[in-house]
Design a protein around this motif. Structure first.
Motif, mmCIF file in Angstrom:
data_model
loop_
_atom_site.group_PDB
_atom_site.id
_atom_site.type_symbol
_atom_site.label_atom_id
_atom_site.label_comp_id
_atom_site.label_asym_id
_atom_site.label_seq_id
_atom_site.Cartn_x
_atom_site.Cartn_y
_atom_site.Cartn_z
ATOM 1 N N THR A 4 0.838 -1.183 0.000
ATOM 2 C CA THR A 4 0.000 0.000 0.000
ATOM 3 C C THR A 4 0.881 1.243 0.000
ATOM 4 O OG1 THR A 4 -1.663 -1.168 1.276
ATOM 5 C CG2 THR A 4 -1.835 1.223 1.217
ATOM 6 N N TYR A 5 0.586 2.180 -0.881
ATOM 7 C CA TYR A 5 1.290 3.455 -0.922
ATOM 8 C C TYR A 5 0.540 4.455 -0.059
ATOM 9 C CZ TYR A 5 2.993 7.931 -2.631
ATOM 10 O OH TYR A 5 3.517 9.193 -2.713
ATOM 11 N N ILE A 6 1.222 5.054 0.893
ATOM 12 C CA ILE A 6 0.610 6.038 1.779
ATOM 13 C C ILE A 6 1.284 7.383 1.525
ATOM 14 C CG2 ILE A 6 0.128 6.687 4.167
ATOM 15 C CD1 ILE A 6 0.476 3.683 4.854
ATOM 16 N N PRO A 7 0.582 8.335 0.936
ATOM 17 C CA PRO A 7 1.175 9.643 0.648
ATOM 18 C C PRO A 7 1.778 10.282 1.901
ATOM 19 C CG PRO A 7 -0.987 9.457 -0.368
ATOM 20 C CD PRO A 7 -0.816 8.264 0.538
ATOM 21 N N GLY A 8 2.945 10.843 1.746
ATOM 22 C CA GLY A 8 3.591 11.528 2.862
ATOM 23 C C GLY A 8 4.431 10.628 3.740
ATOM 24 N N ILE A 9 4.346 9.328 3.570
ATOM 25 C CA ILE A 9 5.133 8.388 4.370
ATOM 26 C C ILE A 9 6.244 7.824 3.483
ATOM 27 C CG2 ILE A 9 5.127 6.253 5.723
ATOM 28 C CD1 ILE A 9 3.471 8.489 6.981
ATOM 29 N N THR A 10 7.486 8.066 3.864
ATOM 30 C CA THR A 10 8.616 7.558 3.100
ATOM 31 C C THR A 10 9.565 6.800 4.023
ATOM 32 O OG1 THR A 10 9.882 9.591 3.398
ATOM 33 C CG2 THR A 10 8.503 9.450 1.421
ATOM 34 N N ALA A 11 10.463 6.077 3.429
ATOM 35 C CA ALA A 11 11.431 5.304 4.198
ATOM 36 C C ALA A 11 12.822 5.526 3.623
ATOM 37 C CB ALA A 11 11.087 3.819 4.135
ATOM 38 N N LYS A 12 13.841 5.366 4.426
ATOM 39 C CA LYS A 12 15.229 5.400 3.965
ATOM 40 C C LYS A 12 15.633 3.954 3.729
ATOM 41 C CE LYS A 12 19.520 6.882 3.419
ATOM 42 N NZ LYS A 12 20.041 7.964 2.671
ATOM 43 N N ILE A 13 15.960 3.643 2.499
ATOM 44 C CA ILE A 13 16.289 2.277 2.117
ATOM 45 C C ILE A 13 17.760 2.219 1.738
ATOM 46 C CG2 ILE A 13 15.814 0.416 0.478
ATOM 47 C CD1 ILE A 13 12.986 1.784 0.164
ATOM 48 N N THR A 14 18.509 1.301 2.356
ATOM 49 C CA THR A 14 19.915 1.118 2.030
ATOM 50 C C THR A 14 20.083 -0.211 1.319
ATOM 51 O OG1 THR A 14 20.600 2.411 3.952
ATOM 52 C CG2 THR A 14 22.256 0.984 2.961
ATOM 53 N N ILE A 15 20.700 -0.153 0.148
ATOM 54 C CA ILE A 15 20.927 -1.345 -0.664
ATOM 55 C C ILE A 15 22.420 -1.641 -0.651
ATOM 56 C CG2 ILE A 15 20.705 -2.338 -2.970
ATOM 57 C CD1 ILE A 15 18.485 -0.093 -3.385
ATOM 58 N N PRO A 16 22.824 -2.755 -0.056
ATOM 59 C CA PRO A 16 24.248 -3.075 -0.013
ATOM 60 C C PRO A 16 24.773 -3.497 -1.390
ATOM 61 C CG PRO A 16 22.972 -4.837 0.981
ATOM 62 C CD PRO A 16 22.004 -3.748 0.615
ATOM 63 N N THR A 17 26.024 -3.145 -1.661
ATOM 64 C CA THR A 17 26.677 -3.547 -2.901
ATOM 65 C C THR A 17 28.161 -3.759 -2.629
ATOM 66 O OG1 THR A 17 27.106 -2.945 -5.209
ATOM 67 C CG2 THR A 17 27.057 -1.142 -3.635
ATOM 68 N N SER A 18 28.781 -4.597 -3.428
ATOM 69 C CA SER A 18 30.222 -4.828 -3.271
ATOM 70 C C SER A 18 31.032 -3.849 -4.114
ATOM 71 C CB SER A 18 30.577 -6.266 -3.652
ATOM 72 O OG SER A 18 30.235 -6.496 -5.004
ATOM 73 N N ASP A 19 30.363 -3.124 -5.036
ATOM 74 C CA ASP A 19 31.052 -2.167 -5.904
ATOM 75 C C ASP A 19 30.116 -0.994 -6.194
ATOM 76 O OD1 ASP A 19 32.339 -0.754 -7.955
ATOM 77 O OD2 ASP A 19 33.157 -2.566 -8.853
ATOM 78 N N CYS A 20 30.213 0.050 -5.384
ATOM 79 C CA CYS A 20 29.304 1.190 -5.485
ATOM 80 C C CYS A 20 29.431 1.908 -6.835
ATOM 81 C CB CYS A 20 29.574 2.166 -4.343
ATOM 82 S SG CYS A 20 28.436 3.564 -4.295
ATOM 83 N N ILE A 21 30.642 2.111 -7.307
ATOM 84 C CA ILE A 21 30.852 2.823 -8.568
ATOM 85 C C ILE A 21 30.220 2.056 -9.727
ATOM 86 C CG2 ILE A 21 32.576 3.698 -10.196
ATOM 87 C CD1 ILE A 21 32.550 5.288 -7.615
ATOM 88 N N LYS A 22 30.445 0.759 -9.778
ATOM 89 C CA LYS A 22 29.876 -0.065 -10.852
ATOM 90 C C LYS A 22 28.343 -0.034 -10.803
ATOM 91 C CE LYS A 22 29.834 -4.757 -12.689
ATOM 92 N NZ LYS A 22 30.319 -6.126 -12.511
ATOM 93 N N LYS A 23 27.771 -0.223 -9.609
ATOM 94 C CA LYS A 23 26.317 -0.220 -9.457
ATOM 95 C C LYS A 23 25.739 1.152 -9.812
ATOM 96 C CE LYS A 23 24.204 -3.199 -8.345
ATOM 97 N NZ LYS A 23 23.586 -4.198 -9.227
ATOM 98 N N TYR A 24 26.410 2.218 -9.393
ATOM 99 C CA TYR A 24 25.983 3.583 -9.726
ATOM 100 C C TYR A 24 25.921 3.763 -11.251
ATOM 101 C CZ TYR A 24 26.484 8.664 -10.335
ATOM 102 O OH TYR A 24 26.333 9.970 -10.733
ATOM 103 N N CYS A 25 26.962 3.353 -11.958
ATOM 104 C CA CYS A 25 27.002 3.493 -13.417
ATOM 105 C C CYS A 25 25.908 2.659 -14.089
ATOM 106 C CB CYS A 25 28.381 3.096 -13.955
ATOM 107 S SG CYS A 25 29.679 4.253 -13.486
ATOM 108 N N GLU A 26 25.706 1.439 -13.607
ATOM 109 C CA GLU A 26 24.651 0.581 -14.167
ATOM 110 C C GLU A 26 23.278 1.216 -13.980
ATOM 111 O OE1 GLU A 26 25.043 -3.107 -12.052
ATOM 112 O OE2 GLU A 26 26.770 -3.762 -13.237
ATOM 113 N N MET A 27 22.999 1.681 -12.760
ATOM 114 C CA MET A 27 21.688 2.248 -12.460
ATOM 115 C C MET A 27 21.475 3.570 -13.206
ATOM 116 S SD MET A 27 21.475 1.315 -8.394
ATOM 117 C CE MET A 27 19.844 2.019 -8.127
ATOM 118 N N LYS A 28 22.519 4.385 -13.288
ATOM 119 C CA LYS A 28 22.419 5.665 -13.994
ATOM 120 C C LYS A 28 22.125 5.431 -15.475
ATOM 121 C CE LYS A 28 24.529 10.169 -13.876
ATOM 122 N NZ LYS A 28 23.421 10.893 -13.306
ATOM 123 N N SER A 29 22.750 4.399 -16.073
ATOM 124 C CA SER A 29 22.504 4.100 -17.483
ATOM 125 C C SER A 29 21.074 3.607 -17.726
ATOM 126 C CB SER A 29 23.509 3.067 -18.004
ATOM 127 O OG SER A 29 23.232 1.779 -17.484
#
Length: 76
Positions: A4-29
């Motif tokens: 259920t989506y509740i307007p105004g309610i958000t969460a901080k989500i942390t996604i672990p990765t072994s290579d932040c730069i690689k994941k950043y480039c993949e997601m940005k693309s």
């Protein structure tokens, strides 16, 4: 389970990765709009973005800086 989506309610989500730069480039693309490029923090290397539901998300490559300092002491 139905999500259920509740307007105004958000969460901080942390996604672990072994290579932040690689994941950043993949997601940005794939079109992810980052609000913070990869940067070092006390927890490691991370980059922040907002997901489609407005949640603040972060990809995190955890780093133990204490072990890095020990390595630096060994090579002095």
């Amino acid at each position: 389970m139905e999500k259920t989506y509740i307007p105004g309610i958000t969460a901080k989500i942390t996604i672990p990765t072994s290579d932040c730069i690689k994941k950043y480039c993949e997601m940005k693309s794939l079109g992810v709009n980052f609000i913070k490029a990869p940067a070092y923090s006390h927890r490691g290397l991370s980059a922040d973005f907002i997901d489609a539901f407005g949640n603040e998300c972060s990809i995190l490559e955890e780093r133990n800086y204490q072990s890095s300092y020990a390595f630096c002491d060994e090579i002095r």
